[in-house]
Write a protein that holds these residues in place. Structure first.
Motif, PDB file in Angstrom:
ATOM      1  N   ALA A  10       5.569 -70.699  40.298  1.00 56.25           N
ATOM      2  CA  ALA A  10       4.702 -71.600  41.054  1.00 56.25           C
ATOM      3  C   ALA A  10       3.874 -70.884  42.122  1.00 56.25           C
ATOM      4  N   SER A  11       4.331 -69.727  42.591  1.00 57.89           N
ATOM      5  CA  SER A  11       3.631 -68.952  43.617  1.00 57.89           C
ATOM      6  C   SER A  11       3.450 -67.531  43.115  1.00 57.89           C
ATOM      7  N   ASP A  12       2.554 -66.828  43.756  1.00 56.48           N
ATOM      8  CA  ASP A  12       2.370 -65.418  43.452  1.00 56.48           C
ATOM      9  C   ASP A  12       3.156 -64.638  44.504  1.00 56.48           C
ATOM     10  N   GLY A  52       4.715 -63.672  49.674  1.00 63.34           N
ATOM     11  CA  GLY A  52       4.173 -64.635  48.731  1.00 63.34           C
ATOM     12  C   GLY A  52       2.800 -65.149  49.096  1.00 63.34           C
ATOM     13  N   GLY A 107      -5.429 -70.608  51.390  1.00 64.86           N
ATOM     14  CA  GLY A 107      -4.167 -70.120  50.862  1.00 64.86           C
ATOM     15  C   GLY A 107      -3.219 -69.814  52.000  1.00 64.86           C
ATOM     16  N   TRP A 145       3.283 -66.385  52.711  1.00 69.53           N
ATOM     17  CA  TRP A 145       4.589 -66.935  53.088  1.00 69.53           C
ATOM     18  C   TRP A 145       5.701 -65.980  52.644  1.00 69.53           C
ATOM     19  N   ARG A 203       0.384 -68.639  48.161  1.00 66.68           N
ATOM     20  CA  ARG A 203       0.275 -69.946  47.527  1.00 66.68           C
ATOM     21  C   ARG A 203      -1.055 -70.549  47.940  1.00 66.68           C
ATOM     22  N   ARG A 204      -1.767 -71.070  46.940  1.00 61.40           N
ATOM     23  CA  ARG A 204      -3.033 -71.760  47.210  1.00 61.40           C
ATOM     24  C   ARG A 204      -2.733 -73.218  47.507  1.00 61.40           C
ATOM     25  N   GLU A 205      -3.424 -73.768  48.491  1.00 57.56           N
ATOM     26  CA  GLU A 205      -3.303 -75.199  48.775  1.00 57.56           C
ATOM     27  C   GLU A 205      -3.801 -75.961  47.557  1.00 57.56           C
ATOM     28  N   ASP A 206      -3.197 -77.102  47.268  1.00 55.92           N
ATOM     29  CA  ASP A 206      -3.566 -77.794  46.027  1.00 55.92           C
ATOM     30  C   ASP A 206      -4.366 -79.071  46.218  1.00 55.92           C
ATOM     31  N   ARG A 264      10.234 -70.803  41.284  1.00 53.34           N
ATOM     32  CA  ARG A 264       9.493 -70.434  42.493  1.00 53.34           C
ATOM     33  C   ARG A 264       8.508 -69.309  42.182  1.00 53.34           C
TER      34      ARG A 264
END
Length: 175
Positions: free
Chosen positions: A55-57, A72, A85, A88, A74-77, A52
């Motif tokens: 996969a996320s910052d 957290g 982004g 979260w 997370r960029r949309e992919d 996890r």
């Protein structure tokens, strides 16, 4: 409450053993605020939390070497959504609240996201007034609501959808 200002750092997979207990605490203490559950994540090994963090910052707030909060990014992919982004997993332990820890975490995620995306989204449970004040003070604006978005313990929880645009626009819909 601590008088020492928290330090914020980007967590790495090597921090998974520190991250896991605070994440589980967040899920147990505020089950209505997260889409995941304590029951789901408590069974996960440290390796799952390492993945996890890879996969996320995820940023951690530390006071005297102890992790007291996380948030957290997370960029949309998707090809059409990579400009967005998500903030979260925001959580601050009770002993570190009301002393700026939450704002430092949000500011760290915002600064990080501003270099990577055009807009930053978040979702917050509608009755979490402290979080709504924090996000509004950081520049986020409400753009929608999720009615009965989460259900926990037989009770529904509405969500507020918020966004921060990095190009100066706001989320006010055209009339």
């Amino acid at each position: 409450m601590h008088t020492t200002a928290p330090t914020i750092k980007l967590l790495t997979p090597a921090d998974a053993a520190l991250y896991r207990p605070v994440r589980l605490e967040a899920l147990a203490a505020h089950p209505e605020a997260f889409t995941s559950t304590f029951e789901r994540e408590q069974e996960k090994p440290v390796a799952w939390f390492e993945e996890r963090l890879a996969a996320s910052d995820v940023f951690g707030a530390f006071i005297a070497g102890e992790i007291v909060g996380t948030a957290g990014f997370r960029r949309e992919d998707g090809a059409k959504t990579a400009h967005k982004g998500v903030l979260w997993g925001m959580y601050v332990r009770p002993q570190a609240r009301k002393c700026g820890t939450g704002r430092l975490l949000v500011d760290a995620v915002v600064a990080h996201a501003a270099k990577r995306v055009e807009q930053l989204h978040l979702v917050v449970v509608r009755d979490n007034l402290a979080a709504l004040r924090l996000y509004t003070a950081a520049g986020f604006v409400e753009y929608g609501r999720g009615v009965k978005a989460l259900k926990h313990g037989g009770r529904y929880h509405d969500e507020t959808l918020m966004v921060l645009f990095f190009d100066g626009r706001d989320a006010t819909p055209p009339r």
